[in-house]
Motif scaffolding. Structure first.
Motif, PDB file in Angstrom:
ATOM      1  N   LYS A  74       0.640  -1.416  -0.073  1.00  0.00           N
ATOM      2  CA  LYS A  74       0.022  -0.383   0.135  1.00  0.00           C
ATOM      3  C   LYS A  74       1.351   1.543   0.505  1.00  0.00           C
ATOM      4  O   LYS A  74       1.985   1.189   0.442  1.00  0.00           O
ATOM      5  CB  LYS A  74      -0.646   0.421   1.227  1.00  0.00           C
ATOM      6  CG  LYS A  74      -1.772   1.369   1.135  1.00  0.00           C
ATOM      7  CD  LYS A  74      -2.633   0.816   2.422  1.00  0.00           C
ATOM      8  CE  LYS A  74      -4.315   1.775   2.559  1.00  0.00           C
ATOM      9  NZ  LYS A  74      -5.128   1.801   3.599  1.00  0.00           N
TER      10      LYS A  74
ATOM     11  N   TYR B  42      -3.151   0.971  10.941  1.00  0.00           N
ATOM     12  CA  TYR B  42      -2.098  -0.149  11.233  1.00  0.00           C
ATOM     13  C   TYR B  42      -1.545  -0.037  12.418  1.00  0.00           C
ATOM     14  O   TYR B  42      -1.034   0.890  12.388  1.00  0.00           O
ATOM     15  CB  TYR B  42      -1.108  -0.610   9.700  1.00  0.00           C
ATOM     16  CG  TYR B  42      -0.034  -1.598  10.379  1.00  0.00           C
ATOM     17  CD1 TYR B  42      -0.679  -2.905  10.363  1.00  0.00           C
ATOM     18  CD2 TYR B  42       1.567  -1.521   9.747  1.00  0.00           C
ATOM     19  CE1 TYR B  42       0.390  -4.182  10.262  1.00  0.00           C
ATOM     20  CE2 TYR B  42       1.937  -2.472   9.941  1.00  0.00           C
ATOM     21  CZ  TYR B  42       1.888  -3.594  10.331  1.00  0.00           C
ATOM     22  OH  TYR B  42       2.939  -4.671  10.321  1.00  0.00           O
TER      23      TYR B  42
ATOM     24  N   ARG C   8      -5.122  -7.857  17.582  1.00  0.00           N
ATOM     25  CA  ARG C   8      -5.191  -8.238  16.531  1.00  0.00           C
ATOM     26  C   ARG C   8      -7.239  -9.150  16.440  1.00  0.00           C
ATOM     27  O   ARG C   8      -7.032  -8.912  15.585  1.00  0.00           O
ATOM     28  CB  ARG C   8      -4.106  -9.137  16.015  1.00  0.00           C
ATOM     29  CG  ARG C   8      -3.933  -9.438  13.953  1.00  0.00           C
ATOM     30  CD  ARG C   8      -3.009 -10.467  13.695  1.00  0.00           C
ATOM     31  NE  ARG C   8      -2.008  -9.926  13.741  1.00  0.00           N
ATOM     32  CZ  ARG C   8      -0.724 -10.709  14.327  1.00  0.00           C
ATOM     33  NH1 ARG C   8      -0.796 -11.882  14.994  1.00  0.00           N
ATOM     34  NH2 ARG C   8       0.089 -10.120  14.099  1.00  0.00           N
TER      35      ARG C   8
ATOM     36  N   ARG D 156       0.873  -3.645   5.199  1.00  0.00           N
ATOM     37  CA  ARG D 156       0.088  -4.243   6.504  1.00  0.00           C
ATOM     38  C   ARG D 156       0.668  -5.861   6.824  1.00  0.00           C
ATOM     39  O   ARG D 156      -0.583  -6.334   7.525  1.00  0.00           O
ATOM     40  CB  ARG D 156      -1.239  -3.864   6.126  1.00  0.00           C
ATOM     41  CG  ARG D 156      -1.268  -2.883   5.926  1.00  0.00           C
ATOM     42  CD  ARG D 156      -1.067  -1.251   6.735  1.00  0.00           C
ATOM     43  NE  ARG D 156      -1.463  -0.172   6.478  1.00  0.00           N
ATOM     44  CZ  ARG D 156      -0.510   0.753   5.673  1.00  0.00           C
ATOM     45  NH1 ARG D 156       0.438   0.714   5.840  1.00  0.00           N
ATOM     46  NH2 ARG D 156      -1.967   1.964   5.409  1.00  0.00           N
TER      47      ARG D 156
ATOM     48  N   LYS E  69      -4.757  -3.411  11.032  1.00  0.00           N
ATOM     49  CA  LYS E  69      -4.386  -4.700  11.087  1.00  0.00           C
ATOM     50  C   LYS E  69      -2.948  -4.238  12.362  1.00  0.00           C
ATOM     51  O   LYS E  69      -2.802  -3.174  11.924  1.00  0.00           O
ATOM     52  CB  LYS E  69      -4.270  -4.511   9.610  1.00  0.00           C
ATOM     53  CG  LYS E  69      -4.883  -4.888   8.594  1.00  0.00           C
ATOM     54  CD  LYS E  69      -4.430  -5.441   7.552  1.00  0.00           C
ATOM     55  CE  LYS E  69      -5.521  -6.218   6.410  1.00  0.00           C
ATOM     56  NZ  LYS E  69      -5.066  -6.545   5.254  1.00  0.00           N
TER      57      LYS E  69
ATOM     58  N   VAL F 223       5.147  -2.770   7.003  1.00  0.00           N
ATOM     59  CA  VAL F 223       4.728  -1.634   7.219  1.00  0.00           C
ATOM     60  C   VAL F 223       3.647  -1.473   5.912  1.00  0.00           C
ATOM     61  O   VAL F 223       2.297  -0.900   5.445  1.00  0.00           O
ATOM     62  CB  VAL F 223       5.195  -0.089   7.676  1.00  0.00           C
ATOM     63  CG1 VAL F 223       4.223   0.735   7.471  1.00  0.00           C
ATOM     64  CG2 VAL F 223       5.659  -0.503   9.293  1.00  0.00           C
TER      65      VAL F 223
ATOM     66  N   ASP G 242      -2.716   7.336  10.369  1.00  0.00           N
ATOM     67  CA  ASP G 242      -3.312   5.851   9.035  1.00  0.00           C
ATOM     68  C   ASP G 242      -2.255   4.871   9.781  1.00  0.00           C
ATOM     69  O   ASP G 242      -2.152   3.396   9.589  1.00  0.00           O
ATOM     70  CB  ASP G 242      -2.245   5.924   7.976  1.00  0.00           C
ATOM     71  CG  ASP G 242      -3.687   7.490   7.365  1.00  0.00           C
ATOM     72  OD1 ASP G 242      -4.755   7.212   7.239  1.00  0.00           O
ATOM     73  OD2 ASP G 242      -2.675   8.487   7.408  1.00  0.00           O
ATOM     74  N   ILE G 243      -0.735   4.984  10.747  1.00  0.00           N
ATOM     75  CA  ILE G 243       0.410   3.788  10.934  1.00  0.00           C
ATOM     76  C   ILE G 243       0.857   4.664  12.190  1.00  0.00           C
ATOM     77  O   ILE G 243       0.966   5.446  12.523  1.00  0.00           O
ATOM     78  CB  ILE G 243       1.219   3.840   9.901  1.00  0.00           C
ATOM     79  CG1 ILE G 243       1.185   3.422   8.747  1.00  0.00           C
ATOM     80  CG2 ILE G 243       2.585   2.897  10.245  1.00  0.00           C
ATOM     81  CD1 ILE G 243       1.337   4.100   7.381  1.00  0.00           C
TER      82      ILE G 243
END
Length: 295
Positions: A4, A134, A168, A231, A177, A228, A84-85
């Motif tokens: 991604k 993630y 998870r 994911r 995720k 990363v 997002d991360i």
């Protein structure tokens, strides 16, 4: 597994002042991600931010402090509009015989590595649910195999691995995720700090190949960045760590058989091992707690 694009994504990295966190932030930024740096060394965080390729900001915070991390999560969301991360990377270490260990340092390893990871997850999960994002929890070879003279670190990394696996299953249906990143001995301030103790260095050098090597940081971070992007549920910073998963059930028995022999060789010098946290990150943590206690 498809990758991604990270372009325009907002990534939070804890323990970002140096080592794994610093280089990971730089490489995520090079892929186009906006970066929120979190750590205890404000001057170092500013230095890292100045070297990034994309929009970034930094926050001084102790990952074990619920109120501080909740505030950081709110401010990061306000600053960038989304998250997002999240890479829960902050960590400290200490070594030496458990019976002679400093109780405060031993406890602090658990607090930073395990409790701090949970505090980080708790603070940022609402934003990750919104973005269907993630969370990457940085663990270690120490989560896969126990090792003498490393009881606090092994316990903390085994804990974060189990925590991440549990999490998870809880958040997958919400689109979030969760991955676990595994690193062996990698060239960072923490590992160099541990190697200053002759006894700890000798014990590590007696480990079987490939566990007895110190690996360069760059290739390890490249693998984490790829994880990363994908994911991934498991991210291995060194290629051979994946194979360790298939034999991990046997490792406590192997360590229990051969570990005592190696420990006996250095037992007379065990008192020479530093009882505090190792490396520059450990020093920063101790200074922060000392300043807080004297305030």
């Amino acid at each position: 597994m498809s990758r991604k694009s990270l372009d325009g994504q907002v990534a939070v990295v804890t323990g970002a002042a140096r080592g794994v966190g610093e280089l990971l932030a730089r490489k995520l930024s090079a892929r186009g991600a906006k970066i929120a740096l979190v750590g205890l060394e404000e001057d170092e965080l500013k230095r890292v931010a100045a070297r990034l390729h994309t929009d970034s900001d930094h926050w001084y915070a102790d990952v074990t402090d619920h109120a501080s991390m909740a505030r950081v999560a709110e401010q990061v969301k306000a600053r960038f509009g989304r998250v997002d991360i999240v890479v829960a990377n902050a960590g400290v270490a200490t070594g030496g015989p458990f019976v002679d260990s400093d109780p405060e340092s031993w406890r602090r390893v658990i607090e930073v590595n395990l409790i701090g990871s949970a505090v980080t997850g708790r603070a940022f999960l609402p934003a990750l649910v919104e973005s269907r994002g993630y969370l990457l929890q940085i663990a270690s070879l120490a989560a896969i195999t126990p090792a003498p003279m490393m009881s606090a670190y092994c316990a903390s990394k085994s804990g974060v691995e189990a925590y991440a696996h549990s999490l998870r299953a809880e958040v997958a249906h919400k689109g979030v995720k969760v991955g676990v990143g595994y690193l062996s001995w990698t060239d960072t301030d923490m590992v160099r700090g541990a190697d200053r103790d002759d006894v700890m260095r000798e014990l590590r050098q007696r480990l079987p190949w490939p566990m007895n090597k110190t690996y360069p940081l760059g290739p390890a971070i490249d693998r984490i960045v790829t994880g990363v992007e994908r994911r991934a549920t498991h991210v291995y910073a060194q290629w051979w760590l994946r194979g360790m998963q298939s034999v991990r059930g046997y490792l406590p028995g192997v360590i229990g058989t051969f570990g005592p022999r190696e420990v006996r060789k250095v037992e007379g010098r065990a008192g020479q091992i530093s009882r505090g946290l190792v490396g520059a990150g450990g020093e920063a943590d101790e200074q922060t707690r000392s300043a807080r206690g004297s305030a």
